[in-house]
Structure formats: structure tokens, C-alpha cells
Design an enzyme around this catalytic site. Structure first.
Site, PDB file in Angstrom:
ATOM      1  N   LYS A  37     -29.200  41.276  76.933  1.00 56.24           N
ATOM      2  CA  LYS A  37     -30.076  40.293  77.569  1.00 56.24           C
ATOM      3  C   LYS A  37     -29.527  39.943  78.940  1.00 56.24           C
ATOM      4  O   LYS A  37     -28.357  39.578  79.081  1.00 56.24           O
ATOM      5  CB  LYS A  37     -30.143  39.030  76.708  1.00 56.24           C
ATOM      6  CG  LYS A  37     -31.108  38.001  77.249  1.00 56.24           C
ATOM      7  CD  LYS A  37     -31.236  36.838  76.304  1.00 56.24           C
ATOM      8  CE  LYS A  37     -30.161  35.805  76.482  1.00 56.24           C
ATOM      9  NZ  LYS A  37     -30.224  35.047  77.732  1.00 56.24           N
ATOM     10  N   ASP A  64     -34.444  37.996  80.440  1.00 59.00           N
ATOM     11  CA  ASP A  64     -34.690  36.631  79.967  1.00 59.00           C
ATOM     12  C   ASP A  64     -34.832  35.687  81.161  1.00 59.00           C
ATOM     13  O   ASP A  64     -33.908  34.960  81.503  1.00 59.00           O
ATOM     14  CB  ASP A  64     -33.504  36.232  79.064  1.00 59.00           C
ATOM     15  CG  ASP A  64     -33.603  34.813  78.537  1.00 59.00           C
ATOM     16  OD1 ASP A  64     -34.723  34.286  78.455  1.00 59.00           O
ATOM     17  OD2 ASP A  64     -32.556  34.235  78.193  1.00 59.00           O
ATOM     18  N   LYS A  66     -37.555  33.593  81.375  1.00 55.18           N
ATOM     19  CA  LYS A  66     -38.331  32.440  80.885  1.00 55.18           C
ATOM     20  C   LYS A  66     -39.310  31.944  81.949  1.00 55.18           C
ATOM     21  O   LYS A  66     -39.241  30.802  82.409  1.00 55.18           O
ATOM     22  CB  LYS A  66     -37.407  31.287  80.476  1.00 55.18           C
ATOM     23  CG  LYS A  66     -36.413  31.641  79.389  1.00 55.18           C
ATOM     24  CD  LYS A  66     -35.623  30.419  78.943  1.00 55.18           C
ATOM     25  CE  LYS A  66     -34.588  30.739  77.901  1.00 55.18           C
ATOM     26  NZ  LYS A  66     -33.431  31.501  78.415  1.00 55.18           N
ATOM     27  N   ASP A  69     -44.823  28.967  85.317  1.00 53.88           N
ATOM     28  CA  ASP A  69     -45.406  28.584  86.604  1.00 53.88           C
ATOM     29  C   ASP A  69     -46.925  28.650  86.439  1.00 53.88           C
ATOM     30  O   ASP A  69     -47.412  28.828  85.319  1.00 53.88           O
ATOM     31  CB  ASP A  69     -44.901  29.545  87.705  1.00 53.88           C
ATOM     32  CG  ASP A  69     -44.863  28.894  89.080  1.00 53.88           C
ATOM     33  OD1 ASP A  69     -45.805  28.153  89.409  1.00 53.88           O
ATOM     34  OD2 ASP A  69     -43.899  29.124  89.820  1.00 53.88           O
ATOM     35  N   THR A 127     -32.957  26.339  72.004  1.00 55.91           N
ATOM     36  CA  THR A 127     -32.086  26.014  70.859  1.00 55.91           C
ATOM     37  C   THR A 127     -31.031  24.958  71.205  1.00 55.91           C
ATOM     38  O   THR A 127     -30.324  24.475  70.329  1.00 55.91           O
ATOM     39  CB  THR A 127     -31.398  27.295  70.323  1.00 55.91           C
ATOM     40  OG1 THR A 127     -30.991  28.083  71.433  1.00 55.91           O
ATOM     41  CG2 THR A 127     -32.326  28.103  69.464  1.00 55.91           C
ATOM     42  N   ARG A 219     -21.810  33.926  73.871  1.00 53.83           N
ATOM     43  CA  ARG A 219     -20.401  33.546  73.916  1.00 53.83           C
ATOM     44  C   ARG A 219     -19.540  34.022  72.751  1.00 53.83           C
ATOM     45  O   ARG A 219     -18.396  34.437  72.994  1.00 53.83           O
ATOM     46  CB  ARG A 219     -20.292  32.026  74.124  1.00 53.83           C
ATOM     47  CG  ARG A 219     -20.645  31.643  75.553  1.00 53.83           C
ATOM     48  CD  ARG A 219     -20.981  30.194  75.707  1.00 53.83           C
ATOM     49  NE  ARG A 219     -22.267  29.874  75.101  1.00 53.83           N
ATOM     50  CZ  ARG A 219     -22.866  28.693  75.199  1.00 53.83           C
ATOM     51  NH1 ARG A 219     -22.282  27.720  75.865  1.00 53.83           N
ATOM     52  NH2 ARG A 219     -24.045  28.490  74.629  1.00 53.83           N
TER      53      ARG A 219
HETATM   54  O1  C5P Z   1     -23.707  32.025  74.244  1.00 50.97           O
HETATM   55  P1  C5P Z   1     -24.905  31.863  73.350  1.00 50.97           P
HETATM   56  O2  C5P Z   1     -24.850  32.758  72.112  1.00 50.97           O
HETATM   57  O3  C5P Z   1     -25.210  30.430  73.026  1.00 50.97           O
HETATM   58  O4  C5P Z   1     -26.112  32.431  74.242  1.00 50.97           O
HETATM   59  C1  C5P Z   1     -27.441  32.301  73.877  1.00 50.97           C
HETATM   60  C2  C5P Z   1     -28.287  32.905  74.940  1.00 50.97           C
HETATM   61  O5  C5P Z   1     -29.651  32.765  74.537  1.00 50.97           O
HETATM   62  C3  C5P Z   1     -28.170  32.255  76.314  1.00 50.97           C
HETATM   63  O6  C5P Z   1     -28.243  33.311  77.262  1.00 50.97           O
HETATM   64  C4  C5P Z   1     -29.389  31.365  76.429  1.00 50.97           C
HETATM   65  O7  C5P Z   1     -29.897  31.324  77.742  1.00 50.97           O
HETATM   66  C5  C5P Z   1     -30.388  32.073  75.530  1.00 50.97           C
HETATM   67  N1  C5P Z   1     -31.437  31.257  74.913  1.00 50.97           N
HETATM   68  C6  C5P Z   1     -31.156  30.171  74.094  1.00 50.97           C
HETATM   69  N2  C5P Z   1     -32.186  29.446  73.539  1.00 50.97           N
HETATM   70  C7  C5P Z   1     -33.450  29.801  73.749  1.00 50.97           C
HETATM   71  C8  C5P Z   1     -33.733  30.911  74.569  1.00 50.97           C
HETATM   72  C9  C5P Z   1     -32.678  31.625  75.120  1.00 50.97           C
HETATM   73  O8  C5P Z   1     -29.991  29.870  73.857  1.00 50.97           O
HETATM   74  N3  C5P Z   1     -34.435  29.156  73.158  1.00 50.97           N
END
Ligand code: C5P
Length: 240
Positions: A37, A64, A66, A69, A127, A219
Site C-alpha cells: 500500500k 491509498d 482516500k 472532493d 480505524t 507498523r
Molecule cells: O501501521 P498500521 O498497521 O496502523 O497502518 C495502517 C495503514 O492503514 C496506514 O497506512 C493507514 O493510513 C491505513 N488506514 C487505516 N484506517 C483506515 C484506512 C487506512 O489505518 N480506515
């Protein structure tokens, strides 16, 4: 939807800004992960070079950005994204049905011209948001679960291919949309790892069992002292 093997269901979030660090990570994860991603950080730092880097490793790209607009702006942007033939990209469901329908049309027109068909997803509620943020901060009256369901119905009726949602919401969404609709879930945390800023989280295996098609994991892999081992553990947990 065709059944996917476990490794192809894990999408690693390349949340980095340095091209060389990204290349090193891709090298370390080669053969274990085949889907990445690219989000705001990496894309604003390097643009399409970031996408090309992932492709050099023969891997798939989820862009990603998102998008959110006015409908025309998002549709035109979607057409540009399609020209670059990514495998997946997303728009915010909160952008509304007209914005999503126009996005669908723009993507279909590009596909008719011979471009690869990307999966187009609607983002429901991030999330990192929970009920408190939704009601107290953002003033959204519906319960979080109801809001996610309502937005998902909107995404489906606009003809998009699926949604990005928390794994906590996948059982209800899967029940209403048993097949032909893709559920992509961030907020995935293997047993011992930190939640970071995520509020609605689940383990990889639970997320798959609850109906997720793809897990987005950042992460816990990217910042691990041994990213390959971390990724292998996650893939084998899903296999079990
Ligand atoms: O590091 P982590 O596992 O929390 O990363 C989650 C990834 O998913 C991040 O890049 C974040 O931008 C993305 N994301 C999210 N929640 C959403 C959509 C995308 O955490 N609803």
C-alpha cells in the site's frame, strides 16, 4: 471471489518517505509479501516513482490516497490513477454517492480503452476513530457500526468493488454482502504488538476469520527489527 493464498492477502503499508529504505524493505520482504500500500507519505514524497519501485519487485500496488472532493475532481483523478494501472485505489465514502458513481464511470471508461481494471474501494470510517470521536468530535449521530453499514451500502450501490473497514465491522458486512464485495481491513495487530494510534484492532487470524479479504498491516512489519520474520509469522498465523 476467487480464493487467495494467505501471502497475497497481506498488504504491507509502505508508510515511509525514503526511497532507499523502501527498496531495502521490499528486498527483505521479497517472496513473502507481494502486495504493498502506497499512502500519502510515500506518494507525496516520490509520486509515481514509488509505484514503479513496488512494480520493480513484481508486486501489486494499492494506492491509498482516500480521494474526497467534488465528484468531477475525484473522477478526473481516478482516470489519471487508472492510466497508471494500479491494482487497487480508494475514495472516501463520505464523499457521497455521486462522487463514487462518477469514479466508477471514469474507471470503466479507462478500462474500455484497454487499461488494467483496478479494484476501487470506499473508505468507511477510519480505524483510528471510535464511537467517542464520531459522536463527540465529529457530531455524527448514528452508532459507529450503523454508520459503517450505511456508508458500505452507499459504496455498493455506487457500484464500487468493496470497502476499507475495521475488522470489528467485517462480520456484519460479510453477512450482508456474502460474496463479490471486497473487505479490506487495516487496524490489524498481531498478539503482542502495540496498538499505536489505532483504536479498533484485531489479530490477523481473527480478521481473516471474521470475513476480511485483505489485511493492511504497517507498523507491526515496517517498524519491526526483523520485518521478514514479522511478515512470515503473520502469514503463517493466517495459514493456521
Ligand atoms: O501501521 P498500521 O498497521 O496502523 O497502518 C495502517 C495503514 O492503514 C496506514 O497506512 C493507514 O493510513 C491505513 N488506514 C487505516 N484506517 C483506515 C484506512 C487506512 O489505518 N480506515
Amino acid at each position: 471471489m476467487p480464493k487467495k493464498d494467505s501471502a497475497s492477502r497481506v498488504i504491507v503499508a509502505l508508510d515511509l518517505t525514503d526511497l532507499n529504505s523502501a527498496r531495502e524493505l521490499l528486498q527483505k520482504l521479497k517472496g513473502v509479501i507481494g502486495f504493498y500500500k502506497i499512502g500519502f507519505e510515500f506518494f507525496t514524497a516520490h509520486g509515481w516513482k514509488a509505484v514503479e519501485l513496488v512494480r520493480e519487485f513484481g508486486s501489486k500496488v494499492f494506492l491509498d490516497l482516500k480521494l474526497h472532493d467534488i465528484p468531477t475532481t475525484v473522477a478526473k483523478t481516478a482516470a489519471v490513477i487508472c492510466d497508471h494501472e494500479v491494482d487497487m485505489f480508494n475514495v472516501h465514502a463520505l464523499g457521497g454517492i455521486e462522487m463514487m458513481k462518477k469514479t466508477r464511470q471514469a474507471v470503466d471508461e479507462c478500462t474500455k480503452k484497454g487499461k488494467k481494471k483496478p479494484m476501487v474501494l470506499g473508505v468507511t470510517i477510519l480505524t483510528s476513530h471510535n464511537q467517542d470521536v464520531l459522536s463527540k468530535e465529529l457530531g455524527i449521530a448514528r452508532l459507529l457500526s450503523e454508520e459503517v453499514m450505511a456508508l458500505t451500502r452507499l459504496v455498493k450501490s455506487a457500484g464500487l468493488d468493496g470497502v476499507v473497514c475495521s475488522p470489528e465491522e467485517t462480520p456484519a458486512l460479510r453477512k450482508e454482502f456474502p460474496s463479490g464485495f471486497t473487505l479490506v481491513t487495516p487496524g490489524v495487530r498481531p498478539g503482542e504488538s502495540s496498538r499505536d494510534d489505532q483504536r479498533r484492532v484485531m489479530t490477523p487470524l481473527c480478521a481473516i476469520e471474521s470475513g476480511s479479504d485483505y489485511l493492511v498491516i504497517g507498523r507491526p512489519i515496517v517498524q519491526s527489527p526483523d520485518p521478514r520474520k514479522a511478515a512470515e509469522l503473520i502469514v503463517s498465523e493466517i495459514n493456521s
